[in-house]
Design an enzyme around this catalytic site. Structure first.
Site, PDB file in Angstrom:
ATOM      1  N   HIS A   1       0.624  -1.075  -0.007  1.00 41.93           N
ATOM      2  CA  HIS A   1       0.036  -0.069  -0.022  1.00 41.93           C
ATOM      3  C   HIS A   1       0.644   1.062   0.017  1.00 41.93           C
ATOM      4  O   HIS A   1       1.876   1.309   0.594  1.00 41.93           O
ATOM      5  CB  HIS A   1      -1.014   0.102   1.158  1.00 41.93           C
ATOM      6  CG  HIS A   1      -0.136   0.233   2.383  1.00 41.93           C
ATOM      7  ND1 HIS A   1      -0.160   1.403   3.167  1.00 41.93           N
ATOM      8  CD2 HIS A   1       0.427  -0.637   3.255  1.00 41.93           C
ATOM      9  CE1 HIS A   1       0.581   1.283   4.227  1.00 41.93           C
ATOM     10  NE2 HIS A   1       0.809  -0.052   4.507  1.00 41.93           N
TER      11      HIS A   1
ATOM     12  N   HIS B   1       0.876   5.861  -1.535  1.00 43.88           N
ATOM     13  CA  HIS B   1       0.314   6.721  -2.336  1.00 43.88           C
ATOM     14  C   HIS B   1       1.028   6.723  -3.710  1.00 43.88           C
ATOM     15  O   HIS B   1       1.796   7.737  -3.952  1.00 43.88           O
ATOM     16  CB  HIS B   1       0.343   8.203  -1.620  1.00 43.88           C
ATOM     17  CG  HIS B   1      -0.614   8.189  -0.313  1.00 43.88           C
ATOM     18  ND1 HIS B   1      -1.555   8.064  -0.297  1.00 43.88           N
ATOM     19  CD2 HIS B   1      -0.095   8.763   0.779  1.00 43.88           C
ATOM     20  CE1 HIS B   1      -2.265   8.086   0.812  1.00 43.88           C
ATOM     21  NE2 HIS B   1      -1.261   8.539   1.551  1.00 43.88           N
TER      22      HIS B   1
END
Length: 333
Positions: free
Chosen positions: A117, A119
């Site tokens: 995970h 951005h």
């Protein structure tokens, strides 16, 4: 070694059970016969152990709340969680980092099964000759609500790490005041984020207001993402993931409902914008495109949910298997 089912037992089943049960019974009989023929590798198990999920999380969409669930479940469900931390949170990787990233994801066997995970904008693994691509998931949010949350997050932080100094700390200007004054932190251009995150690493993805970028983002959402939820219906998103990918998400729904971390991160000092502020932002073509993409994602999510659950007494329940096999040949003796 499993015994073959007798003809007498078959007759009883034919008398007592409907067509679906008979079909399932025949499938089990074939599986038993294959077992008797000799041992075979469990391919399904191998595939599960080789599974990689990428959650390229959009900022301020409840991504921390969802990721905390993955961290809480990883030891119990036996998978690895890795945070992709890019310099200055840049969502676009250099070409050489793209190659390194793809190589890590596909060949780092010690980290499989893995949940990554961060951005980072969507990256097409097929461009690098990868045969088995990772499973992409994501969550998006109403674009104005997301921007308002991010605006106050930069100034006041949240209750996740309350002592951390934020980039705009000390700026007391409200979001309404920012919009009224035409400030840069609340400009319509700041809404352009969810589309490029789904569009990817092409230059056109990051050209604010690009119709091509929105079309590409829609294409990727439908064809490259396993499931995309919305912040406003996060519990349903988690419930669908648990039903479809229990190897990773077994126990996730109950954990979200009862766990302390699921609702942990809340932006501090957030003030809802006025109707006048919202109306002003909605005049922008950028908002119209981001909102169109959000509505597109919401409609797709609700379509998937409608075919996966049923409602009873105000609660949602996952449907059991609704397909079966019949006319299985050759027939067993």
């Amino acid at each position: 070694m499993a015994p073959m089912v007798s003809r007498a037992l078959k007759t009883i089943i034919l008398m007592q059970y409907p067509e679906r049960a008979i079909a399932r019974h025949e499938v089990r009989e074939i599986e038993q016969r294959h077992t008797m023929d000799g041992p075979r590798p469990d391919a399904a198990l191998d595939e599960e152990e080789d599974m990689v999920i990428i959650y390229n999380r959009v900022p301020k969409t409840a991504s921390t709340s969802f990721t905390n669930i993955a961290y809480d479940l990883c030891a119990k469900n036996k998978y690895h969680v890795l945070h992709i931390n890019t310099t200055k949170n840049n969502p676009v990787m250099s070409l050489q980092d793209q190659v390194r990233f793809v190589k890590n994801i596909t060949s780092w066997k010690e980290m499989k099964p893995g949940f990554y995970h961060g951005h980072v904008s969507y990256l097409d693994f097929a461009k690098f000759g990868v045969k088995k691509k990772p499973i992409y998931i994501n969550v998006i949010r109403d674009p104005i609500e997301r921007l308002v949350s991010y605006y106050y997050f930069l100034r006041f932080g949240d209750d996740y790490r309350p002592g951390l100094r934020r980039r705009k700390q000390g700026d007391k200007k409200t979001f309404d005041e920012c919009v009224a004054e035409g400030g840069s932190d609340c400009a319509p251009e700041k809404l352009w984020l969810q589309i490029p995150f789904f569009c990817g690493h092409s230059s056109e993805c990051w050209n604010v207001g690009s119709r091509w970028a929105m079309d590409q983002a829609k294409y990727n959402l439908i064809n490259e993402y396993f499931l995309v939820g919305v912040t406003e219906e996060l519990e349903d998103f988690i419930m669908l993931l648990e039903a479809a990918l229990p190897r990773f998400f077994r126990g996730a729904t109950e954990l979200y409902r009862t766990g302390k971390k699921s609702h942990l991160r809340k932006t501090t000092e957030k003030k809802l914008p006025t109707k006048q502020t919202i109306a002003k932002l909605q005049q922008s073509d950028i908002w119209k495109m981001e909102n169109e993409f959000y509505e597109f994602a919401l409609e797709q999510f609700q379509f998937i949910r409608a075919h996966a659950v049923r409602e009873k007494d105000g609660d949602l329940y996952i449907l059991s298997q609704n397909f079966f096999y019949e006319k299985i040949y050759p027939k067993s003796n």
